[in-house]
Design an enzyme around this catalytic site. Sequence first.
Site, short mmCIF file in Angstrom:
data_model
loop_
_atom_site.label_atom_id
_atom_site.label_comp_id
_atom_site.label_asym_id
_atom_site.label_seq_id
_atom_site.Cartn_x
_atom_site.Cartn_y
_atom_site.Cartn_z
NE ARG A 108 -0.07 120.70 33.04
CZ ARG A 108 0.92 119.88 33.38
NH1 ARG A 108 0.69 118.79 34.07
NH2 ARG A 108 2.17 120.16 33.05
CG HIS A 135 4.63 120.61 28.33
ND1 HIS A 135 4.32 121.70 29.11
CD2 HIS A 135 5.04 119.64 29.19
CE1 HIS A 135 4.52 121.41 30.38
NE2 HIS A 135 4.96 120.17 30.45
CD GLN A 138 9.34 119.62 30.65
OE1 GLN A 138 8.47 119.60 31.50
NE2 GLN A 138 10.60 119.36 30.92
CG ASP A 231 6.27 112.43 27.73
OD1 ASP A 231 6.22 112.23 28.96
OD2 ASP A 231 5.46 113.20 27.14
CB CYS A 272 8.92 116.40 30.39
SG CYS A 272 7.60 115.22 30.08
NE ARG A 317 8.62 122.95 33.06
CZ ARG A 317 7.39 122.42 33.23
NH1 ARG A 317 7.25 121.19 33.67
NH2 ARG A 317 6.30 123.10 32.90
N1 NVA Z 1 2.94 113.75 27.53
C1 NVA Z 1 2.71 113.90 28.96
C2 NVA Z 1 3.51 115.03 29.49
C3 NVA Z 1 3.40 115.21 30.98
C4 NVA Z 1 4.19 116.38 31.49
C5 NVA Z 1 1.23 114.09 29.22
O1 NVA Z 1 0.61 114.91 28.51
O2 NVA Z 1 0.68 113.44 30.10
N1 CP Z 2 6.79 117.92 33.21
C1 CP Z 2 5.63 118.36 33.72
O1 CP Z 2 4.92 119.17 33.12
O2 CP Z 2 5.32 117.87 34.93
P1 CP Z 2 3.93 118.04 35.70
O3 CP Z 2 2.89 117.27 34.95
O4 CP Z 2 4.18 117.51 37.07
O5 CP Z 2 3.58 119.52 35.71
#
Ligand code: NVA
Ligand code: CP
Length: 330
Positions: A108, A135, A138, A231, A272, A317
């Site tokens: 990540r 992602h 997800q 989101d 998400c 998930r």
């Molecule tokens: N768009 C958000 C998704 C978090 C799961 C981010 O990248 O922070």
């Molecule tokens: N939706 C998601 O990816 O959550 P986290 O950032 O907690 O992993």
Amino acid sequence: MGMNLRGRNFLKLLDFSSEEIRYLLDLSKQFKNLKKTGVPHAYLTGKNMVLLFEKTSTRTRCAFEVAGRDLGMGVTYLDPGSSQMGKKESIPDTARVLGRMFDGIEYRGFSQEIVQTLADYAGVPVWNGLTDQFHPTQMLADLLTMEEKFGNLKGLNFTYMGDARNNTGNSLMVACAKMGINFTACSPKELFPENNLVQIAREIAGKNNSVITLTENVEQGVRGADVVATDIWVSMGEPDQIWESRIRLLKPYQVNREVMSCAGEDALFMHCLPSFHDTNTVIGAEIGKKFGISEMEVTNEVFESRNSVVFDEAENRLHTIKAVIYATLC
Ligand code: NVA
Ligand code: CP
């Protein structure tokens, strides 16, 4: 089921056919059933995976950790401060070292190029746990949740409101196109997904009898939607200074009672997570104080309503990530 994904990376849904995604969803259902009925499934005993997190996480990290343990695997977690990656060791070198020790690598972090480079050099499957662009794990959870709620995916109408060119917006557009779901991005023009990705998604959607629509008009965007999703307005890695302009741009695209009534009383709300639906978080409280708003991308009312399936998504998930690990390592 006659599908072999052994050795494959899971970097973005664009790399997978609709049939392969279908296979992963069916496998997820089987794993969910095993988990719910308490049937042990340590099919990958003796294998090990490493989780590289350059950004924070609750769901993705926990889903990978629990999935790995349920499958009998050893799991190592490395956070940004505790590995040499990037600071003292290049991505290709890191990939080659980890590939000698682990059977799979989750990443990540920031650009899609990083996860691609890891995959190019590791020699073992690499799974994308979120980049700035995509992602994909997800998406499997979201598709599974929709299928559980509606009984099917093809022909559903899905509207995504807000920052439509972030990782979630991009990925949902592709996921919907792959599975024959009509996708509408409802956002200001500045935040529409990039043109080339829209073109690619439209070609895929065309083959699956669905359409991709971009609109700035909220009423047009949500009327008749089976699902309204959103989101956070500022994603991880974006500068704090951007909050002000994002709030200005996206306030009209907040998912609230009016938006949900326009969609219809049985429309589902998806997110998400994490979500700023109140001021019970450090950032939520700071933004509240600074800009005088107590709810951002979704109101607390919608978040807590019977239409909201956000915690089903979160649970899924686990089952879907387990399917990805198993399918690529078994
Ligand atoms: N768009 C958000 C998704 C978090 C799961 C981010 O990248 O922070
Ligand atoms: N939706 C998601 O990816 O959550 P986290 O950032 O907690 O992993």
